[in-house]
Scaffold this motif. Sequence first.
Motif, PDB file in Angstrom:
ATOM      1  N   ARG A  56      50.750  90.182  44.767  1.00 29.20           N
ATOM      2  CA  ARG A  56      50.724  88.857  44.115  1.00 29.20           C
ATOM      3  C   ARG A  56      50.200  87.779  45.055  1.00 29.20           C
ATOM      4  N   LEU A  64      54.283  83.209  37.947  1.00 31.06           N
ATOM      5  CA  LEU A  64      55.031  84.455  37.737  1.00 31.06           C
ATOM      6  C   LEU A  64      55.958  84.284  36.538  1.00 31.06           C
ATOM      7  N   GLU A  66      59.082  85.149  34.980  1.00 32.55           N
ATOM      8  CA  GLU A  66      60.264  85.734  35.622  1.00 32.55           C
ATOM      9  C   GLU A  66      61.228  86.381  34.648  1.00 32.55           C
ATOM     10  N   LEU A  92      51.101  86.127  36.320  1.00 38.89           N
ATOM     11  CA  LEU A  92      51.617  87.363  36.926  1.00 38.89           C
ATOM     12  C   LEU A  92      52.779  87.874  36.093  1.00 38.89           C
ATOM     13  N   GLU A  93      52.763  89.165  35.774  1.00 35.03           N
ATOM     14  CA  GLU A  93      53.820  89.781  34.941  1.00 35.03           C
ATOM     15  C   GLU A  93      53.852  89.181  33.535  1.00 35.03           C
TER      16      GLU A  93
END
Length: 501
Positions: A56, A64, A66, A92-93
Amino acid sequence: MSTSQGPTLSKSRFSAGLQCLKRLYLEVYQPELAGEPGAGQQALFDTGNRVGATARGLFPGGRLIEETYDRHGQAVAATAQALADASLPAVLEGAFTFLGVRIRCDVLRRNSDGSFDLFEVKSSARVKEEHIPDAAIQLYVLEGAGLEVRAVHVLHINSGYVYQGGEYDLDGLFQAGDVTPEARAFLAKEAPGDLAAMWEALALEEAPGIEVGLHCKQPYLCPFYGHCRQGLPEYHIDQLPRASATLLAALRSAGILDIRDIPSGYPRLTALQQRVQDSVRSGRPYVSSGLAREMAQLRPPMHFLDFETVNPALPLFPGTRPFQVIPFQWSLHTLESGGRLYHQAFLHQGLDDPREAFTRTLLQAAQGPGPILVYSPFEATRLKETAEHLPQYADGLTATRERLFDLLKLLREHYYHPGQHGSYSLKDVAPALAPDLGYGDLAIQEGTVAAQSYERLLAREASAEERAALYQALLDYCQRDTLVMVKVLEALRRASGPAAL
Ligand code: SF4
């Protein structure tokens, strides 16, 4: 296809379904039948998580998501918000759903034209065949959800990177492999049929009737293997060493599942498989006519040597590469001419590169005459590599390597016990040849866990108590390996008959 009330697919369920539709069915409806992930498997998951988190860093400013996996709806909403913010260079994710398939994407990088590049992070040294369906199913969902995807990459470790110490140089540590054409080809040709078969299987009243076979272990060992093997013969045909898919299919289609039921003289069995069949049928070990001769040459003084090593995806020591194998521990049993058996060991305690201390202590301990028995060519390879790394010890290491004798090779050529159940792994040979000396009483019972424990020893946050327990567990495990080798050799000596005594 799934309805809003029906089951859903995910990236991991899709790859489970590609391996076996029964596995997919059980994962969705009867997950309690799966075996607990072994400590070795858990270590692989942990490595994957560490590599993912490190990667990352290549996407500074990325948002991100979460929300945890069990809060998929909230994660999708948070992702939509992040995608709508054009100032964010990456998500991200990110979470998405399309036609009953839920995914989380490691990295979505925003391009200036509003499209995105997908990055799937893998803790491997190259793009592998099994990564393509993983990437393709994400492409399916992303495009279905309305995103324009320009390129698909597998972001893997660059095994040529040399760690310089301190923070990793992430641009050197990772490499992106463009798999866009492969992912699109999979999506066009294979995914529609695969998805249809998976939805169909999930609509069944009970799990599809699929028998165990080679597919249970490729590309990964199926977590339901223990469940599916229940009720199968103790000497199932999958214990035939080096059995091809064609041979197993031929036996199955003839209704033969037990090695003992294979007709005598069955023409498709190799000599090795024939030997296994004879041993299983008679209930007695196979002992070659040449074993006594081999054993007569193996006389004390002799030594039994085993190494433990670590090969981390993220290098631990300056000057080393990802996945480089670093020895940190040895165990040496010595059997003297008079019959006395004694043990020496080394386990590196410092946070620095263990190889110099490992080598210096080993050369001192292994001095003297007699062969050094090892189990596989693994130790020989490590000695060769260490000689290249530490030329000041090259002569001693080369001399030590020339004394090695491979007990595994001897066993493979001259012996088979039905209790090995088709395996020559020391962990499977021990119960058959050294039944009083298993691994069940040890805190560490396999090499991958030993490697993981060593990494934990290096972790600054480990408490003194944890460190002491890990240290002792590592010593016990490596010592057991060499002691089992002593006992295996004793069993072979007994089996080879009075001529070898
Ligand atoms: S053990 Fe084999 S047959 Fe059973 S679910 Fe897994 S892959 Fe399928």
